[in-house]
Design a protein around this motif. Structure first.
Motif, short mmCIF file in Angstrom:
data_model
loop_
_atom_site.label_atom_id
_atom_site.label_comp_id
_atom_site.label_asym_id
_atom_site.label_seq_id
_atom_site.Cartn_x
_atom_site.Cartn_y
_atom_site.Cartn_z
N CYS A 74 49.57 -55.85 -119.70
CA CYS A 74 49.59 -55.01 -120.92
C CYS A 74 48.46 -53.98 -120.98
CB CYS A 74 49.52 -55.87 -122.18
SG CYS A 74 51.02 -56.78 -122.46
N GLY A 305 52.21 -62.25 -109.15
CA GLY A 305 51.17 -62.54 -110.14
C GLY A 305 51.74 -63.38 -111.26
N GLY A 413 52.61 -51.05 -107.83
CA GLY A 413 51.66 -52.15 -107.67
C GLY A 413 51.15 -52.72 -108.98
#
Ligand SMILES: Cc1cc2nc3c(=O)[nH]c(=O)nc-3n(C[C@H](O)[C@H](O)[C@H](O)COP(=O)(O)OP(=O)(O)OC[C@H]3O[C@@H](n4cnc5c(N)ncnc54)[C@H](O)[C@@H]3O)c2cc1C
Length: 434
Positions: A74, A305, A413
């Motif tokens: 975010c 991730g 990315g």
């Protein structure tokens, strides 16, 4: 305009973003099909629509923003953009290959594409390449700030979880602070104002960091950085784009391409064979597989991730951070989105699949407890995993492809949310010049 200030909203009823929209253009790429309704594909659709093109957005998923753009960190991190490939990583490689719990991990696969990518990544670790990459990301970041803020000028900030929160990168040791300061000085010419702050000033800026006292050498403060809920932004884009006449075909995976004389004439999808004029690939981590179908390679690897989202217990207290925090020691980022805290981290080079490893989630929970104690509710943890579409030097690929009517907006990315609007504008300008 004062640096960091949002532009004024346009006359009522006209979104600031569309104010200089061009009339319809009947040129070669008058109609463009964007494959991918993540943040990059949606921002691309907006920029192309503004430049006068008719746009169709296609996605395999039944809704927008369900993949990497869903549960990310975010952060609109326009000013702190160091590529992953850095000279300091080379001595750490044996550890990264062997450890299962390192925040940055290499998952070796029997894949020539992965090993080619690793070699390119190692080449990108040279100091000169890393500096050049930083500057390119920074320039794109500044362009992206301008475009994102035009979109946000008259948006509902509450619904989007948007805040100009500022960002603190907390450095544990004098050596890590020295390196971060060198990166800050490199960024100074192009980026927003940043400063090194000692521990006491850091705690004044963000009192919730009190548990870091005695464990930090200092921090880099970037007051103008922002946060936004990436998924809510995707939904906002979809709403606005539909209202402007952009067509959406969701739940429509593209399986293959039909070509004639080098050009793509049709897409083979589950909903039949669809004719196309111009095509933009914006498929995030799936872009390399799509390019292979078109006969050319793309140096993009998934960088897995994780994130957790937790509810803040007492929104009036100063126990949960309001400023975005990067804990450089644990390589975890914290972003406050209204009454929730998003915690994100880990980078597993080459890990495929989005399954959630419970051990990784427990690590994020433990880091959050160590950092902010009981400021958040651990009974209600939303776990998530996603694949960052990573190029070896962290710089996205925007523009032409070997197919004359296929264009690329891929490889964002760890910075796709930050760079989406700037990349989209760059691609629209590329099509104007094509
Ligand atoms: C843990 C984590 C934290 C992060 N934190 C941040 C952050 O704080 N700030 C930031 O700027 N960035 C962050 N990122 C990076 C950011 O989330 C990504 O760069 C960005 O979401 C990529 O967007 P995208 O649109 O390229 O890809 P995606 O969001 O994955 O969208 C690609 C779309 O293509 C569709 N698609 C794929 N194949 C096909 C097909 N064959 N046919 C049709 N459709 C197809 C998919 O369904 C998907 O919707 C983070 C990422 C992770 C994983």
């Amino acid at each position: 305009m004062e640096r960091g200030a949002l532009p004024q909203a346009g006359p009522s009823g006209v979104k600031q973003y569309w104010q200089d929209a061009r009339p319809a253009r009947p040129d070669r790429f008058g109609h463009v099909t964007v494959i991918g309704a993540g943040i990059v594909g949606l921002a691309t659709a907006a920029a192309l629509s503004r430049s006068g093109r008719t746009v169709t957005v296609l996605d395999a998923a039944p809704a927008v923003g369900t993949q990497t753009s869903f549960g990310n960190g975010c952060q609109l991190s326009y000013g702190y953009v160091a590529p992953l490939a850095q000279p300091g990583l080379i001595p750490e490689l044996p550890h990264l290959l062997l450890s299962r719990h390192a925040p940055l991990r290499i998952v070796p696969r029997a894949s020539p594409a992965q090993w080619r990518w690793m070699l390119q990544f190692l080449a990108a670790c040279r100091a000169a390449r890393a500096s050049a990459g930083s500057l390119r990301l920074l320039q794109l970041g500044q362009a992206s700030r301008t475009e994102t803020e035009r979109w946000l000028a008259d948006a509902d900030h509450g619904r989007l979880g948007f805040a100009r929160a500022g960002k603190l990168v907390v450095l544990p040791t004098a050596e890590s602070l020295r390196k971060a300061q060198a990166q800050m000085e490199l960024q100074a010419a192009y980026g927003p104002p940043q400063e090194v702050v000692p521990e006491a000033a850091c705690l004044r800026i963000e009192p919730a960091l009190r548990r870091f006292a005695g464990h930090m050498a200092g921090a880099i403060h970037t007051p103008s950085e922002c946060v936004i809920d990436s998924h809510a932004l995707c939904q906002d884009l979809e709403r606005q784009l539909r209202a402007r006449g952009v067509a959406f075909r969701l739940g429509t995976p593209v399986r293959d391409f039909v070509r004639h004389g080098g050009r793509v004439t049709h897409l083979r999808t589950d909903a039949g064979t669809l004719p196309v004029d111009g095509v933009v690939l914006a498929c995030g981590p799936a872009s390399a597989a799509m390019a292979r179908r078109l006969g050319f390679p793309l140096p993009i690897q998934p960088l897995k991730g994780y994130s957790i989202t937790l509810r803040v217990r007492d929104t009036g207290a100063d126990t949960a951070p309001r400023v975005s925090v990067t804990d450089a020691a644990r390589k975890v980022v914290y972003a406050r989105i209204g009454d929730r805290l998003r915690v994100a981290g880990m980078a597993e080079i080459g890990a495929t699949g989005r399954h959630v490893d419970p051990a990784r989630i427990q690590e994020l929970v433990a880091h959050t407890r160590a950092a902010f104690g009981d400021a958040v509710d651990y009974q209600d943890v939303e776990p998530w995993a996603g694949l960052r579409p990573a190029t070896p030097d962290s710089v996205p690929i925007i523009g032409a492809s070997p197919c004359p009517n296929v264009f690329l907006n891929v490889g964002h990315g760890a910075l796709g949310l930050t760079l989406a609007f700037g990349s989209a504008q760059r691609l629209a300008e590329h099509l104007d010049a094509a």
